[in-house]
Design a protein around this motif. Sequence first.
Motif, PDB file in Angstrom:
ATOM      1  N   ILE A 201       0.982  -1.236  -0.054  1.00 25.21           N
ATOM      2  CA  ILE A 201       0.051  -0.144  -0.004  1.00 25.21           C
ATOM      3  C   ILE A 201       0.830   1.600   0.175  1.00 25.21           C
ATOM      4  O   ILE A 201       1.956   1.139   0.252  1.00 25.21           O
ATOM      5  N   ALA A 202       0.261   2.274  -0.710  1.00 26.70           N
ATOM      6  CA  ALA A 202       1.314   3.829  -1.129  1.00 26.70           C
ATOM      7  C   ALA A 202       0.142   4.846  -0.596  1.00 26.70           C
ATOM      8  O   ALA A 202      -0.921   4.640  -1.335  1.00 26.70           O
ATOM      9  N   PHE A 203       1.005   5.920  -0.176  1.00 26.13           N
ATOM     10  CA  PHE A 203      -0.171   6.781  -0.439  1.00 26.13           C
ATOM     11  C   PHE A 203       1.346   7.715  -0.737  1.00 26.13           C
ATOM     12  O   PHE A 203       2.461   8.289  -0.433  1.00 26.13           O
ATOM     13  N   ALA A 204       0.652   9.018  -1.378  1.00 24.82           N
ATOM     14  CA  ALA A 204       1.342  10.624  -1.879  1.00 24.82           C
ATOM     15  C   ALA A 204       0.969  11.274  -1.383  1.00 24.82           C
ATOM     16  O   ALA A 204      -0.612  11.389  -1.829  1.00 24.82           O
ATOM     17  N   GLN A 205       1.335  12.460  -0.748  1.00 24.63           N
ATOM     18  CA  GLN A 205       0.560  13.421  -0.635  1.00 24.63           C
ATOM     19  C   GLN A 205       1.062  14.884  -1.468  1.00 24.63           C
ATOM     20  O   GLN A 205       2.291  15.803  -0.870  1.00 24.63           O
TER      21      GLN A 205
ATOM     22  N   TYR B  61       3.942   0.498   2.801  1.00 28.64           N
ATOM     23  CA  TYR B  61       4.330  -0.317   3.727  1.00 28.64           C
ATOM     24  C   TYR B  61       4.160  -1.303   2.278  1.00 28.64           C
ATOM     25  O   TYR B  61       3.052  -1.663   1.517  1.00 28.64           O
ATOM     26  N   THR B  62       5.107  -2.351   2.455  1.00 26.96           N
ATOM     27  CA  THR B  62       4.801  -4.065   1.797  1.00 26.96           C
ATOM     28  C   THR B  62       5.034  -5.108   3.184  1.00 26.96           C
ATOM     29  O   THR B  62       5.833  -5.230   3.659  1.00 26.96           O
ATOM     30  N   TYR B  63       4.594  -6.630   2.677  1.00 25.45           N
ATOM     31  CA  TYR B  63       4.579  -7.449   2.874  1.00 25.45           C
ATOM     32  C   TYR B  63       4.504  -8.880   2.658  1.00 25.45           C
ATOM     33  O   TYR B  63       3.897  -8.219   1.504  1.00 25.45           O
ATOM     34  N   LEU B  64       5.581  -8.812   2.717  1.00 20.88           N
ATOM     35  CA  LEU B  64       5.941 -10.277   1.688  1.00 20.88           C
ATOM     36  C   LEU B  64       6.289 -12.211   2.660  1.00 20.88           C
ATOM     37  O   LEU B  64       6.282 -11.635   3.830  1.00 20.88           O
ATOM     38  N   ASN B  65       5.290 -12.704   2.532  1.00 20.69           N
ATOM     39  CA  ASN B  65       5.814 -14.251   2.537  1.00 20.69           C
ATOM     40  C   ASN B  65       5.808 -15.156   1.843  1.00 20.69           C
ATOM     41  O   ASN B  65       5.319 -15.172   1.149  1.00 20.69           O
ATOM     42  N   GLU B  66       6.829 -15.050   2.498  1.00 16.12           N
ATOM     43  CA  GLU B  66       7.513 -16.426   1.297  1.00 16.12           C
ATOM     44  C   GLU B  66       7.231 -18.425   1.843  1.00 16.12           C
ATOM     45  O   GLU B  66       7.987 -17.823   3.044  1.00 16.12           O
ATOM     46  N   ARG B  67       7.368 -18.891   1.596  1.00 14.50           N
ATOM     47  CA  ARG B  67       6.852 -20.445   1.630  1.00 14.50           C
ATOM     48  C   ARG B  67       8.261 -21.301   1.046  1.00 14.50           C
ATOM     49  O   ARG B  67       8.483 -20.980  -0.321  1.00 14.50           O
ATOM     50  N   GLN B  68       9.050 -21.873   1.958  1.00 18.45           N
ATOM     51  CA  GLN B  68      10.795 -22.845   1.629  1.00 18.45           C
ATOM     52  C   GLN B  68      11.056 -21.136   0.601  1.00 18.45           C
ATOM     53  O   GLN B  68      11.919 -22.211  -0.190  1.00 18.45           O
ATOM     54  N   GLY B  69      11.293 -20.004   0.857  1.00 11.35           N
ATOM     55  CA  GLY B  69      12.257 -19.234   0.580  1.00 11.35           C
ATOM     56  C   GLY B  69      12.763 -17.951   0.769  1.00 11.35           C
ATOM     57  O   GLY B  69      12.053 -18.055   2.122  1.00 11.35           O
ATOM     58  N   LEU B  70      13.612 -17.516   0.586  1.00 10.75           N
ATOM     59  CA  LEU B  70      14.064 -16.338   1.272  1.00 10.75           C
ATOM     60  C   LEU B  70      14.132 -15.065   0.358  1.00 10.75           C
ATOM     61  O   LEU B  70      15.776 -15.398  -0.182  1.00 10.75           O
TER      62      LEU B  70
ATOM     63  N   ALA C 183       8.693  -4.288   4.876  1.00  9.65           N
ATOM     64  CA  ALA C 183       9.301  -2.585   4.477  1.00  9.65           C
ATOM     65  C   ALA C 183       8.526  -2.083   4.791  1.00  9.65           C
ATOM     66  O   ALA C 183       7.611  -1.466   3.892  1.00  9.65           O
ATOM     67  N   LEU C 184       8.766  -0.408   4.767  1.00  9.35           N
ATOM     68  CA  LEU C 184       8.373   0.566   4.711  1.00  9.35           C
ATOM     69  C   LEU C 184       9.306   1.809   4.254  1.00  9.35           C
ATOM     70  O   LEU C 184      10.639   1.537   3.617  1.00  9.35           O
ATOM     71  N   THR C 185       8.913   2.597   3.375  1.00  7.52           N
ATOM     72  CA  THR C 185       9.758   2.802   1.758  1.00  7.52           C
ATOM     73  C   THR C 185       9.036   4.450   2.069  1.00  7.52           C
ATOM     74  O   THR C 185       7.994   4.610   1.926  1.00  7.52           O
ATOM     75  N   LEU C 186       9.793   5.457   1.795  1.00  7.50           N
ATOM     76  CA  LEU C 186       9.577   6.719   1.848  1.00  7.50           C
ATOM     77  C   LEU C 186      10.124   7.340   0.553  1.00  7.50           C
ATOM     78  O   LEU C 186      11.261   7.235   0.835  1.00  7.50           O
TER      79      LEU C 186
END
Length: 93
Positions: A9-13, A25-34, A53-56
């Motif tokens: 999800i991202a917002f711009a102002q 903000y990013t959420y990543l779930n990996e099964r049997q990986g990294l 992860a958080l991106t500014l």
Amino acid sequence: PYEAAAASIAFAQPLSESLTVSAGYTYLNERQGLLGVQSVAPNSFGPAAETDALTLGAAFAPTPRFEVSGSFTLGRTRGQDVGSALFAVGSEG
């Protein structure tokens, strides 16, 4: 096979006609990986890895034909059950 699920999800102002700030903000779930890597050995990384992860960012456009932008990303990856894994993410990410 490699399996992963992600949400972002991202917002711009705009702060002015020439300056815009953003956050994501990013959420990543990996099964049997990294972090996109998978091994041929089934227990190399344990059952799953989760990354947050958080991106500014900011963009500056002093004229319609010129823009400078940049971003900064900070992330943290955690392993879930690393007891039987050959490789593991430390407890601090």
